[in-house]
Motif scaffolding. Structure first.
Motif, PDB file in Angstrom:
ATOM      1  N   ARG A 177       1.810 -16.199  -6.136  1.00 41.37           N
ATOM      2  CA  ARG A 177       2.660 -15.157  -6.393  1.00 41.37           C
ATOM      3  C   ARG A 177       2.153 -13.874  -5.405  1.00 41.37           C
ATOM      4  O   ARG A 177       1.142 -13.701  -5.471  1.00 41.37           O
ATOM      5  CB  ARG A 177       2.917 -14.802  -7.731  1.00 41.37           C
ATOM      6  N   ASN A 178       3.182 -13.305  -4.855  1.00 41.95           N
ATOM      7  CA  ASN A 178       2.634 -12.147  -4.241  1.00 41.95           C
ATOM      8  C   ASN A 178       1.845 -11.186  -5.231  1.00 41.95           C
ATOM      9  O   ASN A 178       2.294 -10.972  -6.346  1.00 41.95           O
ATOM     10  CB  ASN A 178       3.945 -11.189  -3.763  1.00 41.95           C
ATOM     11  N   GLY A 179       1.275 -10.329  -4.445  1.00 39.99           N
ATOM     12  CA  GLY A 179       0.570  -9.099  -5.266  1.00 39.99           C
ATOM     13  C   GLY A 179       1.353  -7.720  -5.299  1.00 39.99           C
ATOM     14  O   GLY A 179       2.600  -7.826  -5.142  1.00 39.99           O
ATOM     15  N   PHE A 180       0.497  -6.777  -5.077  1.00 39.56           N
ATOM     16  CA  PHE A 180       1.227  -5.612  -4.917  1.00 39.56           C
ATOM     17  C   PHE A 180       0.625  -4.627  -3.688  1.00 39.56           C
ATOM     18  O   PHE A 180      -0.503  -4.906  -3.376  1.00 39.56           O
ATOM     19  CB  PHE A 180       0.997  -4.696  -6.174  1.00 39.56           C
ATOM     20  N   PRO A 181       1.520  -3.975  -2.890  1.00 37.78           N
ATOM     21  CA  PRO A 181       1.104  -3.217  -1.662  1.00 37.78           C
ATOM     22  C   PRO A 181       0.049  -2.028  -2.302  1.00 37.78           C
ATOM     23  O   PRO A 181       0.557  -1.360  -3.097  1.00 37.78           O
ATOM     24  CB  PRO A 181       2.303  -2.742  -1.035  1.00 37.78           C
ATOM     25  N   GLY A 182      -1.055  -1.930  -1.418  1.00 36.37           N
ATOM     26  CA  GLY A 182      -1.812  -0.839  -2.137  1.00 36.37           C
ATOM     27  C   GLY A 182      -1.316   0.249  -1.579  1.00 36.37           C
ATOM     28  O   GLY A 182      -0.457   0.455  -0.761  1.00 36.37           O
ATOM     29  N   PRO A 183      -1.935   1.706  -1.954  1.00 32.23           N
ATOM     30  CA  PRO A 183      -1.466   2.818  -1.597  1.00 32.23           C
ATOM     31  C   PRO A 183      -1.993   3.093  -0.034  1.00 32.23           C
ATOM     32  O   PRO A 183      -1.355   3.882   0.476  1.00 32.23           O
ATOM     33  CB  PRO A 183      -2.029   3.849  -2.509  1.00 32.23           C
TER      34      PRO A 183
END
Lengths: 211, 240
Positions: B112-118
């Motif tokens: 599954r996709n992760g999360f875009p970092g800042p």
């Protein structure tokens, strides 16, 4: 009057904000990717149409009830599947790519083979080892192994398929590889007749059962 | 109405009129381009959707045709021992090529996709891509998989992976995106051990830390793989 002015301002604000939302959603969408996707789907659907035509023709031959028709169909299918699974020697037009490098890994070889497969490779050999999807390629302490045998560079990758498509892919790959510091040389040539004599050893399934 | 009220009303009317003109100009100038972009975008999306419908329909027809051919071959084999022997050979070859549904012990891998970092600056490392799927498939085949399906698309000897960020295209199928489920039938213990090895799948492991990419797996005593439902044509290869 004040109410009318307020309503005008409110409607205008809502309109502007909603359009801005649309604009933001467009910014997040890659139209180029969509265009590539359409191209890929067109190509895929053309392949599926060709497969449907072939299968329809096969069905008609089987339905004809002619003497020996089923045997001919089955024999032809067996030969085709043996070629697809890498069980027999084959030949045809294609490309031969030479890569001399140090430090390339199994992932590099897997990427190269996947690029060629995406370019329509129908049969592939690396340094005398026949490769189809399912043949293990992995990293060992001695280097890259294909089905348990270490395959040291330089790699000679022979591929049969549409020479025009494969040529384009090989050209891009060669350019990328030459930019890689690990690579001493990366060349390719298009050939009218590539002969692949290596074969995959047939392995009966131990775990998988047809259902 | 007193002259003062009349003056106020005229002033409000002028301001409202001016606001209306300014807003109309603003809307016309700024929104025409997005509206055209939207139309073009919608046309592209419609094309993709129509092509995907055609694609799914073709794959259904191919599956049906293969079923009909199998029945006709079976009928012919019932009338001749020679045909039966040939059919047995072809059945075995079709099973190995992924054209027959199989079941058995194995492992299910969930990506599954992760999360875009800042501070990723437009990088797409948080998205599952086709190389991730390719890496898992190669690992599983190297560790005893006998058959694999990705989101119910069967892998064949000629399978190729492609796609752009966040999209995975397998052979002639439609693009797929997270979540991706990879199902492999084969040596369950060996495959689970390989997936447990922290040195395996280095690209995915690094992005698990950086982007919280999701990789989980579970062994199972009985998993089912569907048959391949697309083209397996070779037009340039001849027996040597």
């Amino acid at each position: 009057m004040w109410l009318i002015a307020l309503l005008v301002a409110l409607v205008a604000t809502i309109q502007l904000r909603s359009e801005a939302e649309v604009q933001r959603s467009l910014v997040g969408t890659d139209a180029t990717s969509l265009a590539f996707l359409i191209d890929d789907l067109h190509r895929a659907n053309d392949s599926l149409d060709a497969e449907k035509a072939d299968l329809t023709s096969l069905r008609a031959r089987l339905q004809s009830g002619q003497s020996g028709a089923a045997d001919q169909v089955l024999q032809s299918e067996a030969d085709r599947l043996r070629a697809i699974e890498g069980l027999i020697a084959v030949h045809g037009p294609g490309i031969v790519m030479e890569i001399d490098a140090s430090g390339l890994t199994a992932l590099d070889l897997q990427d190269a083979l996947n690029n060629l497969a995406a370019g329509g490779a129908e049969a592939t050999d690396v340094n005398g080892h026949r490769l189809v999807m399912g043949v293990p390629i992995y990293q060992t302490s001695d280097g890259v192994a294909i089905d348990g045998v270490t395959v040291s560079p330089p790699w000679t990758i022979s591929v049969i398929g549409d020479p025009n498509r494969l040529g384009l892919i090989a050209d891009l790959m060669a350019q990328q590889l030459r930019a890689d510091r690990r690579v001493r040389q990366a060349t390719y040539r298009v050939e009218a007749d590539v002969v692949i004599r290596s074969v995959v050893s047939a392995k009966p399934f131990v775990y998988a059962i047809p259902s | 109405m007193s002259p003062r009220h009349l003056g106020s009303a005229v002033l409000v009317a002028i301001v409202a009129l001016a606001t209306g003109f300014v807003l109309a100009g603003q809307i016309k100038a700024q929104l025409l381009t997005p509206s055209n972009q939207l139309a073009r975008y919608q046309a592209l999306v419609r094309s993709v959707q129509e092509l995907e419908v055609t694609n799914a329909d073709s794959r259904r027809q191919i599956a049906a045709l293969r079923g009909q051919i199998d029945t006709l071959e079976s009928d012919a084999a019932a009338r001749s021992a020679q045909t039966q022997a040939l059919r047995n050979q072809v059945s075995d070859l079709r099973t190995h090529a992924g054209l027959v549904a199989v079941r058995g012990p194995g492992v299910e891998v969930d990506l599954r996709n992760g999360f875009p970092g800042p501070d990723t600056g437009g990088q797409t490392g948080y998205l599952i891509n086709f190389q991730d799927v390719q890496d898992v498939v190669y690992l599983l085949f190297a560790q005893g998989a006998e058959g694999i399906a990705v989101n119910d698309r069967r892998i064949t000897p000629l399978t190729a992976f492609s796609g752009s960020a966040g999209e995975v295209v397998i052979d002639q199928g439609p693009p797929q995106s997270s979540p991706i489920k990879i199902t492999a039938v084969g040596d369950r213990n060996k495959m689970v051990a390989a997936l447990d090895d922290p040195s395996a799948l280095p690209g995915i492991r690094a992005r698990q830390i950086q982007f919280q990419l999701h990789l989980t797996f579970q062994g199972s005593p009985d998993l089912a793989l569907p048959p391949y439902d697309s083209s397996l044509q070779i037009t340039h290869v001849s027996p040597a």
